[in-house]
Design an enzyme around this catalytic site. Structure first.
Site, PDB file in Angstrom:
ATOM      1  N   CYS A   5      16.431  -8.185   6.477  1.00  0.00           N
ATOM      2  CA  CYS A   5      15.070  -8.273   5.947  1.00  0.00           C
ATOM      3  C   CYS A   5      15.003  -9.409   4.933  1.00  0.00           C
ATOM      4  CB  CYS A   5      14.671  -6.961   5.288  1.00  0.00           C
ATOM      5  SG  CYS A   5      12.978  -7.004   4.619  1.00  0.00           S
ATOM      6  N   CYS A  44      13.857  -6.943  -2.375  1.00  0.00           N
ATOM      7  CA  CYS A  44      13.742  -5.673  -3.111  1.00  0.00           C
ATOM      8  C   CYS A  44      15.109  -5.288  -3.685  1.00  0.00           C
ATOM      9  CB  CYS A  44      13.242  -4.580  -2.183  1.00  0.00           C
ATOM     10  SG  CYS A  44      11.745  -5.019  -1.267  1.00  0.00           S
ATOM     11  N   CYS A  80      17.184  -2.354  -2.111  1.00  0.00           N
ATOM     12  CA  CYS A  80      17.291  -2.213  -0.656  1.00  0.00           C
ATOM     13  C   CYS A  80      18.631  -2.681  -0.096  1.00  0.00           C
ATOM     14  CB  CYS A  80      16.160  -2.971   0.022  1.00  0.00           C
ATOM     15  SG  CYS A  80      16.097  -2.677   1.808  1.00  0.00           S
ATOM     16  N   CYS A 125       9.240   9.693  12.085  1.00  0.00           N
ATOM     17  CA  CYS A 125       8.962   8.452  11.359  1.00  0.00           C
ATOM     18  C   CYS A 125       9.957   7.383  11.776  1.00  0.00           C
ATOM     19  CB  CYS A 125       9.060   8.688   9.852  1.00  0.00           C
ATOM     20  SG  CYS A 125       8.100  10.106   9.263  1.00  0.00           S
ATOM     21  N   CYS A 144       4.831   8.245  12.707  1.00  0.00           N
ATOM     22  CA  CYS A 144       4.662   7.427  11.509  1.00  0.00           C
ATOM     23  C   CYS A 144       5.528   6.184  11.658  1.00  0.00           C
ATOM     24  CB  CYS A 144       5.064   8.211  10.258  1.00  0.00           C
ATOM     25  SG  CYS A 144       4.893   7.278   8.710  1.00  0.00           S
ATOM     26  N   CYS A 169       0.418   6.870   4.313  1.00  0.00           N
ATOM     27  CA  CYS A 169       1.602   7.454   3.681  1.00  0.00           C
ATOM     28  C   CYS A 169       2.087   6.433   2.664  1.00  0.00           C
ATOM     29  CB  CYS A 169       2.681   7.749   4.719  1.00  0.00           C
ATOM     30  SG  CYS A 169       4.233   8.355   4.020  1.00  0.00           S
ATOM     31  N   ARG A 200       6.295  14.555  -0.690  1.00  0.00           N
ATOM     32  CA  ARG A 200       7.582  14.629   0.002  1.00  0.00           C
ATOM     33  C   ARG A 200       8.737  14.278  -0.933  1.00  0.00           C
ATOM     34  NH1 ARG A 200       6.767  11.337   4.219  1.00  0.00           N
ATOM     35  NH2 ARG A 200       6.048  13.110   5.413  1.00  0.00           N
TER      36      ARG A 200
END
Length: 320
Positions: free
Chosen positions: A53, A57, A60, A97, A128, A188, A260
């Site tokens: 990616c 972040c 991550c 998901c 999702c 979400c 959640r």
């Protein structure tokens, strides 16, 4: 669905400052009014494309900017994804998901994503996706395929965000959420706690959720899982009671949303998880992996549910 309120800095901060017993009493009454307090909705999350990616972040494991033990894997084929969805359904999940380590998906990937959504919905599961930023056309394609939820977390407060991510702005995230909110796809959206943020950042994170044009139907509250190779690898863990307070205030502010308990659960003792369920958490990610990090095994979760007298939301209650 809109957030309860009106909310502003002073009354949200006041909730964080309540004596713990008073906060628990208040949040549990809100929770009991809106949900069966002894039911938990179960979702399973699969990484359908892992690593490489381009975002930076700091938390991550999939970022190309960090050297982590995560193995890079290309986009899975449809048969493997559907097989994982069937396994999730067999364990009691009602939502499947799927996440991909992208800044944003390529248009060429949408033929497969369209088929995946339709096949998994055909199993009787909610769907999702979390794919990064979306164009208007891509939102329309996902809506046409029948996608139920799109996950796009804001992660933290607008003020603290720039200390965690520099390759994408907070406003970029809000723009994608606005596009999704204007469709029939449910939003979400949540964040990660324990990244060094202050209580004021936690207040402003929740206010940012409440100020969104379309309030989230599903709010994952994650605990940072410090992974070697990431800039946050040595971040001290969040206090369990502080995390419970975040869950409680989230429940009060968003009385009809699923809250959640997600990443970081594998490090929580059962006592903390029980407090979070009492405080209003009524959804979990279930399975042995959350994208690339650990979760309690289904057997461990089932044993905990038995001890607490909790049951999974029946599949027929959500899926027709």
């Amino acid at each position: 669905m809109q957030a309860d309120g009106p909310w502003h800095t002073d009354n949200v901060r006041a909730m964080f400052d309540l004596p713990f017993n008073d906060l628990l009493f208040h949040t549990h009454m809100v929770h009991r009014k809106n949900f069966n307090p002894n039911e938990v909705q179960v979702s399973t999350l699969l990484s359908i494309k892992t690593g490489l990616c381009p975002e930076d972040c700091k938390y991550c494991t999939q970022s190309v900017h960090h050297k982590t033990p995560v193995e890079n894997k290309p986009l899975m084929d449809i048969d493997a994804i559907v097989a994982a969805a069937k396994k999730a359904k067999s364990t009691g999940a009602t939502r499947f998901c799927m996440g991909a380590g992208w800044r944003s998906p390529k248009d060429r990937d949408f033929d497969l994503l369209d088929k995946v959504i339709r096949e998994i919905k055909g199993l009787g599961l909610e769907t999702c996706l979390t794919l990064g930023m979306l164009s208007d056309q891509q939102v329309n394609q996902l809506e046409a395929a029948g996608l139920d939820y799109y996950n796009h977390n804001i992660d933290t407060s607008p003020e603290y965000y720039k200390k965690i991510i520099t390759t994408r702005t907070f406003e970029d995230r809000i723009e994608t959420l606005k596009k999704v909110g204007q469709s029939k796809i449910k939003v979400c959206c949540g964040g990660i706690m324990g990244m060094g943020e202050s209580i004021d950042d936690r207040v402003n994170f929740l206010l940012a959720l409440a100020e969104m044009e379309t309030s989230p139907d599903s709010i994952p509250i994650n605990i940072l899982n410090p992974v070697p190779g990431t800039p946050l690898a040595n971040t001290p863990p969040i206090d369990p009671l502080d995390f419970t307070r975040i869950v409680a205030v989230t429940r009060i502010m968003f009385p009809s949303a699923r809250v959640r308990s997600s990443a970081g659960r594998h490090k929580m003792p059962e006592s903390t998880q029980a407090l979070c369920f009492f405080a209003g958490a009524n959804s979990i990610h279930y399975g042995e992996k959350l994208l690339t990090t650990d979760l309690p095994t289904p057997q461990v979760d089932d044993h905990m549910f038995d001890k607490l007298g909790l049951r999974k939301v029946p599949q027929k209650a959500l899926c027709t």
